[in-house]
Write an enzyme that holds these catalytic residues in place. Structure first.
Site, PDB file in Angstrom:
ATOM      1  N   ASP A 201      -2.866  -5.946   6.698  1.00  0.00           N
ATOM      2  CA  ASP A 201      -3.784  -7.070   6.927  1.00  0.00           C
ATOM      3  C   ASP A 201      -5.102  -6.511   7.461  1.00  0.00           C
ATOM      4  O   ASP A 201      -5.180  -6.075   8.615  1.00  0.00           O
ATOM      5  CB  ASP A 201      -3.146  -8.045   7.923  1.00  0.00           C
ATOM      6  CG  ASP A 201      -3.979  -9.311   8.061  1.00  0.00           C
ATOM      7  OD1 ASP A 201      -5.210  -9.202   8.294  1.00  0.00           O
ATOM      8  OD2 ASP A 201      -3.416 -10.410   7.930  1.00  0.00           O
ATOM      9  N   ASP A 204      -6.611  -8.153  10.732  1.00  0.00           N
ATOM     10  CA  ASP A 204      -5.866  -7.791  11.941  1.00  0.00           C
ATOM     11  C   ASP A 204      -6.106  -6.334  12.321  1.00  0.00           C
ATOM     12  O   ASP A 204      -6.248  -6.001  13.508  1.00  0.00           O
ATOM     13  CB  ASP A 204      -4.363  -8.031  11.735  1.00  0.00           C
ATOM     14  CG  ASP A 204      -4.001  -9.505  11.854  1.00  0.00           C
ATOM     15  OD1 ASP A 204      -4.822 -10.283  12.378  1.00  0.00           O
ATOM     16  OD2 ASP A 204      -2.902  -9.880  11.406  1.00  0.00           O
TER      17      ASP A 204
END
Ligand code: PRP
Ligand code: URA
Length: 210
Positions: A201, A204
């Site tokens: 991700d 993130d």
């Protein structure tokens, strides 16, 4: 029809390998994403038009070149696209920056637009839409929709990412056939909405939110 191109420069490939590693921490991830963005900006700006200009050097007159043509806008897709902006501005410091906020539904992967703020003259600019990941293509399609709705011709748009899935490239090309797509890598496939092998991700990892 726009192009799809994988940017194979050795420095881009080397740096991409660094951030793919699951043990790469937030600080290094952020730094290297920006470095790759600078290298991508160098590559994707190679068709910018030039015009002749004479410049007085200390020793005489040089018949030289300078940039002409459209001014640039960098448009990151929030959040993760923000990680590429400074890297591009390193090379094109006069560019304006627009923002398009988009998040994917965690279950359906459908994108949702939550913010759009663009320069007033966006329809006249050469636009680099930036986002590290082109997965299903939903976010990129909706971001380009937002620009087209505001009068931007598709041919003024280049989509610049770090990792693309074949599914996302195909979907984006189908809906917006005239934009150019540039990626540092074309990966294997999507699994549960994530690019495999990808880099996880991107938002993130950039912002340390996991
Ligand atoms: C990620 C990524 C892209 C999008 C790609 O953002 O940065 O914007 O997913 O996926 P898609 O091609 O399937 O639309 P995310 O929605 O996780 O939001 P974030 O940047 O805020 O983390
Ligand atoms: N968004 C990401 O950040 N990573 C993926 O692999 C897919 C979408």
């Amino acid at each position: 029809m726009g192009n799809f191109e994988v940017m194979n420069h050795p420095l881009i490939q080397h740096k991409l390998t660094i951030i793919r590693n699951k043990d790469c921490g937030t600080r290094e991830f952020r730094e290297v994403v920006n470095e790759i963005a600078t290298l991508l900006a160098f590559e994707v700006s190679r068709d910018m038009p030039l015009e002749d200009i004479d410049v007085q050097t200390p020793e005489g007159v040089a018949h030289a070149k300078h940039l002409t043509g459209k001014k640039v806008a960098v448009v990151p897709i929030l959040r993760a696209g923000i990680g590429m902006v400074d890297g591009i501005l390193n090379l094109i410091p006069a560019a304006k920056v627009g923002h398009i906020g988009m998040y994917r539904d965690e279950k359906t992967f459908e994108p949702h637009e939550y913010f759009v703020k663009l320069p007033n003259d966006i329809d006249k600019r050469q636009i680099f839409v930036v986002d590290p990941m082109l997965a299903t293509g939903g976010s990129a399609i909706m971001a380009v929709d937002a620009l087209v709705k505001r009068g931007v011709p598709e041919s003024n748009i280049k989509f610049v990412c770090l990792v693309a899935a074949p599914e996302g490239v195909k979907a984006l090309q189908k809906v917006h056939p005239n934009i150019d797509i540039y990626s540092a890598a074309l990966d294997d496939h999507l699994e549960n909405g994530y690019i495999v092998p990808g880099l996880g991700d991107a938002g993130d990892r950039l912002f340390g939110t996991k």
